[in-house]
Write a protein that holds these residues in place. Structure first.
Motif, PDB file in Angstrom:
ATOM      1  N   ILE A  90      43.907  32.276 -19.897  1.00 16.77           N
ATOM      2  CA  ILE A  90      43.018  31.531 -20.786  1.00 16.77           C
ATOM      3  C   ILE A  90      42.946  30.087 -20.337  1.00 16.77           C
ATOM      4  O   ILE A  90      43.985  29.441 -20.115  1.00 16.77           O
ATOM      5  CB  ILE A  90      43.505  31.612 -22.246  1.00 16.77           C
ATOM      6  N   GLY A  91      41.738  29.593 -20.181  1.00 22.07           N
ATOM      7  CA  GLY A  91      41.510  28.195 -19.856  1.00 22.07           C
ATOM      8  C   GLY A  91      40.635  27.560 -20.922  1.00 22.07           C
ATOM      9  O   GLY A  91      40.096  28.232 -21.812  1.00 22.07           O
ATOM     10  N   SER A  92      40.478  26.250 -20.838  1.00 24.20           N
ATOM     11  CA  SER A  92      39.694  25.518 -21.833  1.00 24.20           C
ATOM     12  C   SER A  92      38.310  25.189 -21.296  1.00 24.20           C
ATOM     13  O   SER A  92      38.167  24.750 -20.153  1.00 24.20           O
ATOM     14  CB  SER A  92      40.412  24.224 -22.227  1.00 24.20           C
ATOM     15  N   ASN A  93      37.321  25.423 -22.118  1.00 21.90           N
ATOM     16  CA  ASN A  93      35.949  25.021 -21.827  1.00 21.90           C
ATOM     17  C   ASN A  93      35.485  24.000 -22.864  1.00 21.90           C
ATOM     18  O   ASN A  93      34.312  23.934 -23.215  1.00 21.90           O
ATOM     19  CB  ASN A  93      35.030  26.247 -21.822  1.00 21.90           C
ATOM     20  N   THR A  94      36.471  23.225 -23.387  1.00 24.53           N
ATOM     21  CA  THR A  94      36.340  22.257 -24.483  1.00 24.53           C
ATOM     22  C   THR A  94      36.081  23.000 -25.803  1.00 24.53           C
ATOM     23  O   THR A  94      36.052  24.227 -25.843  1.00 24.53           O
ATOM     24  CB  THR A  94      35.248  21.202 -24.230  1.00 24.53           C
ATOM     25  N   TYR A  95      35.909  22.253 -26.869  1.00 21.93           N
ATOM     26  CA  TYR A  95      35.783  22.891 -28.181  1.00 21.93           C
ATOM     27  C   TYR A  95      34.373  23.387 -28.453  1.00 21.93           C
ATOM     28  O   TYR A  95      34.172  24.484 -28.952  1.00 21.93           O
ATOM     29  CB  TYR A  95      36.215  21.918 -29.282  1.00 21.93           C
ATOM     30  N   THR A  96      33.368  22.588 -28.139  1.00 20.60           N
ATOM     31  CA  THR A  96      31.991  22.991 -28.441  1.00 20.60           C
ATOM     32  C   THR A  96      31.164  23.265 -27.197  1.00 20.60           C
ATOM     33  O   THR A  96      30.026  23.710 -27.314  1.00 20.60           O
ATOM     34  CB  THR A  96      31.269  21.901 -29.255  1.00 20.60           C
ATOM     35  N   GLY A  97      31.722  23.004 -26.001  1.00 20.52           N
ATOM     36  CA  GLY A  97      30.930  23.153 -24.797  1.00 20.52           C
ATOM     37  C   GLY A  97      29.984  21.996 -24.569  1.00 20.52           C
ATOM     38  O   GLY A  97      28.957  22.138 -23.900  1.00 20.52           O
ATOM     39  N   ALA A  98      30.337  20.835 -25.122  1.00 19.05           N
ATOM     40  CA  ALA A  98      29.467  19.661 -24.989  1.00 19.05           C
ATOM     41  C   ALA A  98      29.605  19.032 -23.605  1.00 19.05           C
ATOM     42  O   ALA A  98      30.597  19.225 -22.903  1.00 19.05           O
ATOM     43  CB  ALA A  98      29.814  18.640 -26.066  1.00 19.05           C
ATOM     44  N   ASP A  99      28.593  18.282 -23.225  1.00 19.26           N
ATOM     45  CA  ASP A  99      28.600  17.553 -21.959  1.00 19.26           C
ATOM     46  C   ASP A  99      29.626  16.433 -22.063  1.00 19.26           C
ATOM     47  O   ASP A  99      29.429  15.455 -22.780  1.00 19.26           O
ATOM     48  CB  ASP A  99      27.207  16.987 -21.682  1.00 19.26           C
ATOM     49  N   MET A 100      30.730  16.549 -21.343  1.00 19.69           N
ATOM     50  CA  MET A 100      31.809  15.570 -21.455  1.00 19.69           C
ATOM     51  C   MET A 100      31.406  14.214 -20.882  1.00 19.69           C
ATOM     52  O   MET A 100      31.918  13.177 -21.298  1.00 19.69           O
ATOM     53  CB  MET A 100      33.056  16.087 -20.739  1.00 19.69           C
ATOM     54  N   GLY A 101      30.477  14.228 -19.955  1.00 25.21           N
ATOM     55  CA  GLY A 101      30.023  12.963 -19.405  1.00 25.21           C
ATOM     56  C   GLY A 101      29.222  12.156 -20.403  1.00 25.21           C
ATOM     57  O   GLY A 101      29.248  10.923 -20.391  1.00 25.21           O
ATOM     58  N   ALA A 102      28.506  12.831 -21.297  1.00 25.24           N
ATOM     59  CA  ALA A 102      27.705  12.144 -22.305  1.00 25.24           C
ATOM     60  C   ALA A 102      28.472  11.910 -23.597  1.00 25.24           C
ATOM     61  O   ALA A 102      27.987  11.216 -24.482  1.00 25.24           O
ATOM     62  CB  ALA A 102      26.443  12.954 -22.603  1.00 25.24           C
ATOM     63  N   ALA A 103      29.664  12.504 -23.707  1.00 28.26           N
ATOM     64  CA  ALA A 103      30.452  12.366 -24.935  1.00 28.26           C
ATOM     65  C   ALA A 103      31.040  10.967 -25.031  1.00 28.26           C
ATOM     66  O   ALA A 103      31.372  10.336 -24.025  1.00 28.26           O
ATOM     67  CB  ALA A 103      31.562  13.408 -24.968  1.00 28.26           C
ATOM     68  N   ARG A 153      33.892   8.023 -26.162  1.00 30.40           N
ATOM     69  CA  ARG A 153      35.330   7.944 -25.905  1.00 30.40           C
ATOM     70  C   ARG A 153      36.132   8.574 -27.038  1.00 30.40           C
ATOM     71  O   ARG A 153      37.278   8.960 -26.841  1.00 30.40           O
ATOM     72  CB  ARG A 153      35.732   6.478 -25.725  1.00 30.40           C
ATOM     73  N   LEU A 154      35.541   8.664 -28.219  1.00 27.46           N
ATOM     74  CA  LEU A 154      36.225   9.322 -29.336  1.00 27.46           C
ATOM     75  C   LEU A 154      36.014  10.829 -29.300  1.00 27.46           C
ATOM     76  O   LEU A 154      36.927  11.603 -29.590  1.00 27.46           O
ATOM     77  CB  LEU A 154      35.719   8.760 -30.668  1.00 27.46           C
ATOM     78  N   ARG A 155      34.824  11.244 -28.939  1.00 31.83           N
ATOM     79  CA  ARG A 155      34.510  12.674 -28.959  1.00 31.83           C
ATOM     80  C   ARG A 155      35.193  13.428 -27.829  1.00 31.83           C
ATOM     81  O   ARG A 155      35.680  14.556 -28.030  1.00 31.83           O
ATOM     82  CB  ARG A 155      33.003  12.873 -28.882  1.00 31.83           C
ATOM     83  N   ALA A 156      35.243  12.836 -26.631  1.00 30.69           N
ATOM     84  CA  ALA A 156      35.789  13.537 -25.474  1.00 30.69           C
ATOM     85  C   ALA A 156      37.232  13.994 -25.691  1.00 30.69           C
ATOM     86  O   ALA A 156      37.546  15.175 -25.493  1.00 30.69           O
ATOM     87  CB  ALA A 156      35.673  12.662 -24.229  1.00 30.69           C
ATOM     88  N   PRO A 157      38.148  13.116 -26.105  1.00 30.96           N
ATOM     89  CA  PRO A 157      39.509  13.611 -26.353  1.00 30.96           C
ATOM     90  C   PRO A 157      39.586  14.589 -27.515  1.00 30.96           C
ATOM     91  O   PRO A 157      40.431  15.479 -27.521  1.00 30.96           O
ATOM     92  CB  PRO A 157      40.305  12.335 -26.646  1.00 30.96           C
ATOM     93  N   ALA A 158      38.678  14.432 -28.509  1.00 31.24           N
ATOM     94  CA  ALA A 158      38.667  15.381 -29.622  1.00 31.24           C
ATOM     95  C   ALA A 158      38.270  16.768 -29.138  1.00 31.24           C
ATOM     96  O   ALA A 158      38.807  17.785 -29.607  1.00 31.24           O
ATOM     97  CB  ALA A 158      37.715  14.898 -30.705  1.00 31.24           C
TER      98      ALA A 158
END
Length: 691
Positions: A110-123, A125-130
């Motif tokens: 199992i690996g992580s694809n983040t929580y919502t699959g959002a674009d991490m580059g556009a996220a 600084r608060l959203r990315a670590p969340a």
């Protein structure tokens, strides 16, 4: 709490839908990384790239778990004795914990694809670590493991991790993540490769084709492939990248057991996500029910109002078989600290064109000049009775004991009546079955925005309701502002009860249960002063609503009775329960869900539904204004009434219901009067429409 749950559910469920297409790269990743392997480890300024060894294929699946295709993929992999790495979305993992456990128990990684699959580059600084921390918690809560593998959403090959995405990748690597991309599709499996698929029907077909033509290739997880490479190939690293065949010593899986605390935290996240989804589903049904009830109420009001004005004048003045009522009338005016308006009230009655009036002012322990002002009116028709403060019901009973006539009219001390109001009000009493008549109460001080809102409520709410109630024979309230009664009907129910704070509603319901009919006379017009501040309005409506609930409970057995009482109980009480209690209790939920839809789901659809309901309200209110002979231009304030005034009324009802359920005893709240019941400017041609 509800708003937080909805916000969380909306963010996790709909944030990806709002994502925009990523623009072309303007700042590619460092060249050695772009030319290196699909697995990247960043340790400070040191960057290493790794690839799968020869004839080793790491199958990877992004997103999900999907309730349809994930089980099929697992069955396919089991039949071919193959393992894979599933890069899951935390939100989907929390939605389908059973699938997460199945992936783990089958030996897959199992690996992580983040929580919502959002674009991490556009996220932000608060959203990315969340995104990362929530995904980590969801995986720990569902599968009981931690993972160090991360696939950046919207990433295929390493060179697609560019611009802000590369900066986000470096921040994720600082948390210990190993970044996993995929090899170019044209790379031959015999050379070693990482294949990237979604969890769809297409992915299933391509995986089946690949497994069926496997040959000597070994299909495994990312970590197992890196571990195999580390035993065969020495590691080579530089400040940017290593060769494609290098790999560090790595375990067979990057998944490690999660701590007890992390598991409980993840379980809490799963429960919160389930609660949010359940709340959204329930609110969807609530919205449908409340919307249907709201539209049904408007249609009922319009149709029955039309029936009211077009029905045969069977119980109305002018009917050839009904006599003209000219009997003497006793008017009761209970007053407590009403110095601001008592003179105007009495003088409007003295100017009445009904020839035989007895006017009794009952001063209920006033501390101002109310009694003196009434006494100084030099007219033999006026009687002033002083008594200690005992409440409005007791004051009315005192006046009733001194009444000399068989027709009783009750008027509030802040009410100013039209010249013909009394004469028009008593005409329906020509029919022997009618025991009480409700007059038409209008707002006098309507110049301010709050006054206009209450004016609309009186015309398109209260008065339109009364038209419908008369047709259905279930009028629940003859308002204290103006109402006529038979004296023997009042005495038959024991006078005015002091059991509730809504003595007018209590009395009306008691009359129905005693077998009397109650009707509405729209031509008997009285002008009343409404609260001029939100605080006074809250206190007044709280008392009204609380008292109405008391009266409904007191007369609840009417629904099981027969005759007029049964009709009132089954129609009137049911209407009040559904449309005056239940629907307002649901209204805040509907408004909250509409806000949810505007923020996260389909904003234009939500706004369209709201505007459609507003248009229906405007049409209904416009019709009510026309029936009452009022200016339609007042409708401009109706949309603002939705945003402020309606919310206040909903909260009043919620507070009243809670107070009643908790057994709270509510004191009498009196409004401060300013003597502005009669409007300063009225149209001389005013006449309610009967057409």
């Amino acid at each position: 709490m509800i708003f937080v749950a909805l916000f969380f559910e909306g963010w996790t469920s709909h944030e990806v839908d709002a994502a925009t297409t990523r623009p072309a790269c303007t700042r590619p990743v460092p060249k050695p990384v772009a030319q290196g392997g699909p697995v990247v480890r960043i340790d400070g300024k040191r960057t290493q790239s790794y690839a799968m060894p020869a004839r080793t294929v790491a199958l990877t699946y992004d997103g999900g778990p999907d309730p349809v295709w994930t089980p099929r993929l697992l069955d396919l992999l089991r039949r071919h004795h193959a393992h894979a790495t599933f890069f899951v979305n935390g939100a989907q993992a929390a939605r389908y914990p059973g699938l997460m456990r199945r992936i783990r128990d089958a030996g897959h990684e199992i690996g992580s694809n983040t929580y919502t699959g959002a674009d991490m580059g556009a996220a932000s600084r608060l959203r990315a670590p969340a995104e990362l921390s929530l995904a980590r918690s969801a995986i720990a809560g569902t599968a009981g493991v931690h993972t160090k593998l991360l696939r950046m959403p919207q990433t295929t090959t390493v060179n697609t991790v560019c611009d802000a995405e590369w900066s986000a990748a470096r921040r994720a690597a600082a948390d210990g993540y190993l970044l996993v991309a995929a090899d170019r599709p044209k790379r031959k499996p015999s050379l070693g490769a990482i294949r990237q698929y979604g969890q769809t029907g297409t992915a299933y077909a391509e995986t089946k084709k690949l497994l069926d033509t496997a040959g000597a290739n070994r299909f495994t997880t990312v970590s197992a492939g890196l571990g195999r490479a580390s035993t065969n190939t020495p590691a080579h690293a530089s400040s940017h990248a290593a060769t494609r065949t290098a790999a560090p010593a790595a375990p067979a899986s990057s998944n490690a057991p999660a701590s007890t605390l992390d598991r409980w935290t993840g379980t809490g996240l799963v429960w919160a996500a389930a609660a949010g989804r359940g709340l959204v589903e329930v609110m969807g049904w609530v919205l449908a029910v409340a919307g249907a009830l709201g539209v049904l109420r408007l249609l009922m009001l319009a149709l029955f109002a039309r029936a009211h004005v077009r029905r045969l004048t069977r119980f109305r003045p002018g009917s050839p078989w009904l006599r003209q009522v000219n009997e003497p009338v006793t008017v009761l005016i209970p007053a407590h600290n009403e110095a601001a308006g008592i003179e105007a009230t009495v003088h409007s009655l003295l100017a009445s064109d009904h020839p035989h009036l007895q006017i009794i002012v009952i001063d209920d322990g006033s501390t101002d000049e109310t009694a003196d002002l009434a006494t100084w009116i030099d007219d033999p028709r006026v009687m002033v009775i002083r008594q200690p403060n005992s409440g409005k019901a007791a004051a009315l009973n005192t006046g009733l004991a001194h009444a000399r006539h068989d027709i009783i009219v009750m008027i509030d001390a802040d009410t100013v009546v039209e010249r013909d109001a009394i004469q028009q009000l008593i005409q329906p009493l020509a029919h022997p079955a009618i025991g009480a008549v409700s007059g038409n109460t209008k707002v006098g001080n309507r110049r301010g925005l709050l006054g206009r809102w209450q004016h609309l409520e009186y015309v398109s709410g209260f008065n339109l309701d009364r038209r419908m109630f008369e047709v259905l024979e279930c009028m629940p309230t003859v308002p204290g502002a103006i109402g006529a009664f038979r004296r023997d009907a009042l005495m038959g129910v024991g006078g005015i009860s002091e059991d509730t704070l809504a003595e007018d509603t209590d009395l009306t319901m008691a009359l129905w249960r005693a077998g009397w009919r109650v009707v509405y006379e729209e031509t008997a017009i009285a002008w009343t002063e409404v609260p001029s501040s939100l605080r006074q309005l809250w206190r007044q409506r709280y008392r009204w609503c609380y008292g109405t609930l008391q009266a409904m409970w007191k007369h609840r057995r009417a629904a099981l009775e027969v005759g007029p009482a049964g009709r009132f109980g089954r129609r009137g009480l049911s209407y009040l329960l559904v449309f005056q209690v239940a629907l307002p209790l649901l209204a805040p939920v509907v408004d909250l869900y509409a806000l949810y839809g505007a923020l996260f789901s389909t904003p234009w659809q939500s706004v369209g539904v709201w505007c459609g309901f507003l248009v229906v309200q405007l049409i209904c209110a416009g019709y009510a204004l026309r029936l009452d002979g009022e200016r339609v231009r007042t409708l401009w304030s109706l949309p603002f009434q939705f945003l402020v005034y309606r919310q206040l009324m909903y909260l009043v009802i919620i507070q009243s219901v809670v107070a009643l359920l908790l057994g709270t005893r509510l004191r009498w709240h009196r409004m401060q009067r300013s003597g502005t019941a009669m409007p300063t400017h009225r149209r001389p041609e005013y006449s309610p429409s009967r057409l």
